[in-house]
Design a protein around this motif. Structure first.
Motif, PDB file in Angstrom:
ATOM      1  N   SER A 334       0.831  -1.054   0.039  1.00 57.97           N
ATOM      2  CA  SER A 334      -0.113  -0.245  -0.075  1.00 57.97           C
ATOM      3  C   SER A 334       0.820   1.236  -0.019  1.00 57.97           C
ATOM      4  O   SER A 334       0.174   2.521  -0.343  1.00 57.97           O
ATOM      5  CB  SER A 334      -0.955  -0.033   1.263  1.00 57.97           C
ATOM      6  N   PHE A 335       2.044   1.084   0.156  1.00 54.41           N
ATOM      7  CA  PHE A 335       3.200   2.251   0.503  1.00 54.41           C
ATOM      8  C   PHE A 335       3.660   2.499  -1.040  1.00 54.41           C
ATOM      9  O   PHE A 335       4.290   1.830  -1.627  1.00 54.41           O
ATOM     10  CB  PHE A 335       4.272   2.099   1.321  1.00 54.41           C
ATOM     11  N   GLU A 336       2.859   3.503  -1.709  1.00 58.51           N
ATOM     12  CA  GLU A 336       3.291   4.067  -3.117  1.00 58.51           C
ATOM     13  C   GLU A 336       3.912   5.194  -3.142  1.00 58.51           C
ATOM     14  O   GLU A 336       3.150   6.184  -3.797  1.00 58.51           O
ATOM     15  CB  GLU A 336       2.444   3.606  -4.134  1.00 58.51           C
ATOM     16  N   PRO A 337       5.084   5.705  -2.881  1.00 57.02           N
ATOM     17  CA  PRO A 337       5.457   7.219  -2.649  1.00 57.02           C
ATOM     18  C   PRO A 337       5.796   7.634  -4.357  1.00 57.02           C
ATOM     19  O   PRO A 337       6.173   6.693  -5.091  1.00 57.02           O
ATOM     20  CB  PRO A 337       6.683   7.086  -1.880  1.00 57.02           C
ATOM     21  N   LEU A 338       5.840   8.957  -4.266  1.00 59.48           N
ATOM     22  CA  LEU A 338       6.254   9.351  -5.822  1.00 59.48           C
ATOM     23  C   LEU A 338       7.789   9.588  -5.903  1.00 59.48           C
ATOM     24  O   LEU A 338       8.565   9.554  -4.745  1.00 59.48           O
ATOM     25  CB  LEU A 338       5.724  10.669  -5.820  1.00 59.48           C
ATOM     26  N   ILE A 339       8.262   9.164  -6.914  1.00 61.57           N
ATOM     27  CA  ILE A 339       9.771   9.487  -7.228  1.00 61.57           C
ATOM     28  C   ILE A 339      10.120  10.768  -6.649  1.00 61.57           C
ATOM     29  O   ILE A 339       9.485  11.741  -7.020  1.00 61.57           O
ATOM     30  CB  ILE A 339      10.332   9.292  -8.631  1.00 61.57           C
ATOM     31  N   GLY A 340      11.304  10.970  -5.971  1.00 66.63           N
ATOM     32  CA  GLY A 340      11.763  12.190  -5.255  1.00 66.63           C
ATOM     33  C   GLY A 340      11.111  12.590  -3.850  1.00 66.63           C
ATOM     34  O   GLY A 340      11.682  13.740  -3.437  1.00 66.63           O
ATOM     35  N   GLN A 341      10.197  11.899  -3.649  1.00 66.64           N
ATOM     36  CA  GLN A 341       9.398  12.188  -2.537  1.00 66.64           C
ATOM     37  C   GLN A 341      10.391  12.191  -1.159  1.00 66.64           C
ATOM     38  O   GLN A 341      11.028  11.058  -1.126  1.00 66.64           O
ATOM     39  CB  GLN A 341       8.009  11.435  -2.326  1.00 66.64           C
ATOM     40  N   GLU A 342       9.991  12.893  -0.255  1.00 69.63           N
ATOM     41  CA  GLU A 342      11.051  13.048   1.153  1.00 69.63           C
ATOM     42  C   GLU A 342      10.414  11.737   2.025  1.00 69.63           C
ATOM     43  O   GLU A 342       9.313  11.727   2.289  1.00 69.63           O
ATOM     44  CB  GLU A 342      11.014  14.264   1.725  1.00 69.63           C
ATOM     45  N   ILE A 343      11.188  10.832   2.543  1.00 69.71           N
ATOM     46  CA  ILE A 343      10.594   9.961   3.540  1.00 69.71           C
ATOM     47  C   ILE A 343      11.665   9.712   4.645  1.00 69.71           C
ATOM     48  O   ILE A 343      12.728   9.897   4.555  1.00 69.71           O
ATOM     49  CB  ILE A 343      10.333   8.544   2.983  1.00 69.71           C
ATOM     50  N   TRP A 344      11.119   9.241   5.605  1.00 69.53           N
ATOM     51  CA  TRP A 344      12.101   8.727   6.665  1.00 69.53           C
ATOM     52  C   TRP A 344      12.211   7.441   7.094  1.00 69.53           C
ATOM     53  O   TRP A 344      11.129   6.648   7.006  1.00 69.53           O
ATOM     54  CB  TRP A 344      11.619   9.478   7.988  1.00 69.53           C
ATOM     55  N   ILE A 345      13.431   6.769   7.323  1.00 73.56           N
ATOM     56  CA  ILE A 345      13.441   5.391   7.273  1.00 73.56           C
ATOM     57  C   ILE A 345      14.244   5.135   8.713  1.00 73.56           C
ATOM     58  O   ILE A 345      14.898   6.004   9.444  1.00 73.56           O
ATOM     59  CB  ILE A 345      14.198   4.562   6.291  1.00 73.56           C
TER      60      ILE A 345
END
Lengths: 363, 371
Positions: A334-345
């Motif tokens: 269900s996790f479908e981020p956009l290319i270039g999107q900022e995320i935290w791991i």
């Protein structure tokens, strides 16, 4: 039933050292897989076991008896290759029966044995066909049938399903494993495909450049890889591996992966007071499924940008650019981020690994 | 860059109908993957688009313009079989420049365009090397560079990764997808490997026996397969099928061999009552099967453990539902013994008509059972 032991086997072809001081035990009734990339020495090892090559050094033992100089036909081993050599003009029945005919067995006995093997392999309905009328998977089963009919001590399988379509390969994996375990046959199986090794093997021997790197159960190989080669080779995708340094600060030791990437506090029990051998050339490792993705930054979270997303249906693979280093993360579908999107791991701290300057595992 | 349309394409070889009657569109800049088993007609279709085969019937259009009568060169496509075929005696730079030399461009222009590609693919450092001394990864990039340097309108790829080992194939997937997106070249990619299709495609065209089975995004073909073929072909392992029979009078689904009885909810009953047949196939993805200790059946099915396949990050567990085998995916620490009895509950279920193989409904597992 047979137990095979290879002891310190070495073999050269001209200037190429194909196998170097290789030792392995193939246990009776077990499924042993030789796993490694192309050119690792897998085929040479199988051929030496079969007696098709003579080792320059070392010994081959069968049930405790030295058989290094025994010709192939006296070893009672069956070989199945990737490129199937079925007789095109024979029917399936005659292909399977051929090893028995050579032995001069009587007709009734041959018929009885072929039928039983065909039953086991679910190819009874194909016995009258010629190889050209069979699918890839069916041909593979016929080749197995021809190997089984002799009731050999040992099956040597050299990438037997590599040439099949992806889907069929997956189905054959389950079938081969079932077959081996139902009949308690001894399998010595070579493959470059880690999924085959993981899913079928009782024991995996990872081989690279002619040497055995690690021998263990699939679980051991996966959870505690002996070095960075195994960590990367096993798993799909393999383990993330990043060069790092261990440093000490006010609140204890930490891993430094690079100025623009991240630092990671080491749990106290992991932090050695005398440091680590080869510091400066250490490698930090974490499996893609041991990385968590957060929507909002938390205390331990590391900032990155999405580089590419691979949707696989059951889950997604997200490659994250962290300060110029790519980290592969296995995420929910269900996790479908956009290319270039900022995320935290964030890493599961009990699942991180550290490797020394030579690539050997520290923890 | 071009949009591609294939209209009512048909191609036979002697008595073999390789492609029966297929139509689809690929948008400008889109990454389309034609997916299917060996012999499904995908390569023939690609070769027709390239102009390497003449269709018996049907049209190929680039940006709305019919290209049937154009040669492959006039179509301005790049066709890549396998990435490996580099000229061994030429350097990386010369390998990449090769297609431009044939076009007779000026030296400066060639250098400029080659530099651009080398930089894009991050192989500037090895520009002077010969293929022999490259890593497999660098060789692959060089071949890719040679294909894109001409700036084709359409990029056609026929199982380009199939000769690579599993590890490299995996790395190239992400690279290719990213590169295609950055370049924005319309791409049609043929493969039998559903993982390649799922991971890279904007649009998947699933083929079997010369016909299109379904066209959709990876998410659509995975979660809403049109038929049994697509459901099983996509996914690793594919979707599980459980055959059962609908007994209208009792409002129950009964598994083959009476392996289970499901009192069906009203919502689904209304659906099933409207059907003209009684057989139903339940389709469940392996990750939508929840395993729990054996309980007395509230909204669960009883199963027996058959075989365990450890995969490292998960386990595939083969289970018997009566005499039907299904596969479930579990966490790696769940390791039941062969013969152990368990219960399963289903998160998402597709319903198929066993005669036509077509999917006719999809429900949350919860909603299948009567409350």
């Amino acid at each position: 039933m047979a137990e095979v032991r290879l002891e310190r086997i070495s073999k050269r072809f001209g200037r190429v050292q194909a196998v170097k001081e290789l030792s392995i035990k193939v246990e009776s009734g077990k499924f042993t897989v030789l796993l490694g990339p192309t050119g690792a020495g897998k085929t040479t090892t199988l051929r030496i076991t079969a007696g098709l090559e003579r080792p320059d050094e070392g010994a081959v033992n069968l049930n405790g008896r030295r058989i290094t100089d025994l010709p192939p036909r006296e070893r009672d081993m069956a070989i199945v290759f990737q490129n199937l050599a079925l007789y095109p003009r024979y029917t399936v029945f005659d292909n399977i029966a051929s090893p028995l005919k050579v032995k001069g067995m009587n007709r009734d006995e041959i018929e009885r044995r072929v039928k039983r093997v065909a039953d086991i392999l679910h190819i009874s309905h194909l016995l009258d066909r010629k190889p050209a009328q069979l699918s890839g998977g069916e041909k593979q089963r016929v080749a197995l049938g021809r190997a089984m009919i002799r009731e050999p001590n040992l099956f040597l399988l050299d990438e037997p399903i590599s040439a099949l379509d992806a889907k069929l390969r997956e189905e054959m994996r389950t079938e081969l494993k079932r077959l081996q375990s139902d009949f308690g046959a001894t399998f010595f199986y070579a493959t470059p495909d880690q999924a085959e090794a993981m899913s079928m093997a009782d024991t995996i021997a990872v081989i690279n450049e002619g040497r055995i790197i690690q021998i263990g159960t699939p679980e051991q190989i996966y959870n505690r890889p002996a070095n960075t080669f195994v960590a990367d080779f096993v798993g799909s995708p393999g383990m993330n591996l990043l060069p790092c340094e261990v440093k000490s600060g006010d609140s204890g030791a930490y891993l430094d992966v690079g100025p623009s990437a991240f630092i990671l506090p080491l749990p106290p029990e992991r932090a050695k007071s005398n440091g680590y051998p080869g510091n400066g050339e250490l490698t930090f490792g974490v499996r893609p499924e041991d990385i968590l993705i957060d929507a909002v930054p938390g205390e331990e979270s590391i900032r990155g940008r999405v580089y590419v997303v691979e949707t696989l249906g059951g889950y997604n693979i997200v490659e994250v650019d962290v300060g110029g280093k790519l980290i592969t993360v296995k995420a929910e579908s269900s996790f479908e981020p956009l290319i270039g999107q900022e995320i935290w791991i964030r890493f599961r701290s009990e699942k991180i690994h550290l490797f020394d300057g030579n690539g050997g595992i520290i923890f | 860059m071009a949009a591609v349309q294939v209209k009512k394409l048909r191609k036979t070889f002697g008595k073999v109908e390789a492609v029966k009657d297929i139509s689809f569109e690929v948008d400008d800049g889109e990454f389309a993957v034609m997916l299917g088993p060996s012999g499904c007609g995908k390569t023939t279709t690609l070769r027709c688009i390239a102009g390497l085969e003449r269709p018996d019937r049907g049209d190929i259009l680039f940006d709305g313009e019919r290209v049937n009568d154009l040669t492959p060169a006039q179509r301005n496509i790049a066709f890549v079989f396998q990435f490996y075929a580099l000229y061994p005696h030429l350097t990386v730079r010369d390998n990449v420049a090769f297609p431009l030399r044939a076009e007779g461009l000026s030296k400066e222009e060639i250098k400029r365009r080659v530099d651009e590609v080398l930089e894009l693919l991050e192989i500037e450092d090895v520009a002077a090397e010969k293929p022999r001394s490259l890593t497999a990864d660098q060789r692959q990039r060089t071949a890719l560079g040679r294909a894109i340097v001409r700036r084709p309108r359409v990029f056609l790829l026929d199982e380009p990764l199939s000769n690579l080992d599993a590890k490299l194939r995996e790395r190239m997937r992400g690279e290719l997808k990213r590169l295609q997106r950055d370049l924005g070249i319309t791409t049609i990619y043929v493969t039998h490997d559903q993982i390649e299709a799922m991971s890279m495609a904007d649009k998947i065209i699933v083929m079997n026996e010369g016909l299109i089975q379904q066209i959709g995004t990876p998410r659509e073909v995975y979660h809403s397969p049109a038929n049994l073929f697509v459901a099983n072909f996509i996914g690793s392992p594919g979707m599980n099928f459980i055959r059962c029979r609908y007994v209208r009078e009792e409002g129950k689904l009964i598994g083959d061999g009476k392996a289970f009885t499901i009192p069906v909810s009203r919502e689904i009953r209304e659906y099933l009552n409207g059907l003209s047949y009684t057989g139903v196939i339940l389709g469940i993805r392996p990750e939508n099967i929840e395993l729990c200790p054996k309980t007395e059946g509230d909204r669960s099915l009883e199963v027996v453990v058959d075989l365990l396949e450890p995969m490292g990050s998960s386990n595939i567990i083969n289970l018997m539902v009566g005499d039907q085998m299904i596969k479930a995916i579990s966490t790696p620490d769940f390791k039941p013994e062969k013969g152990e009895r368990l219960s399963i509950s289903l998160r998402e279920v597709c319903l198929f008509d066993p005669q036509t193989g077509q999917a006719f409904a999809s429900v949350e597992g919860e909603k299948l059972w009567q409350r």
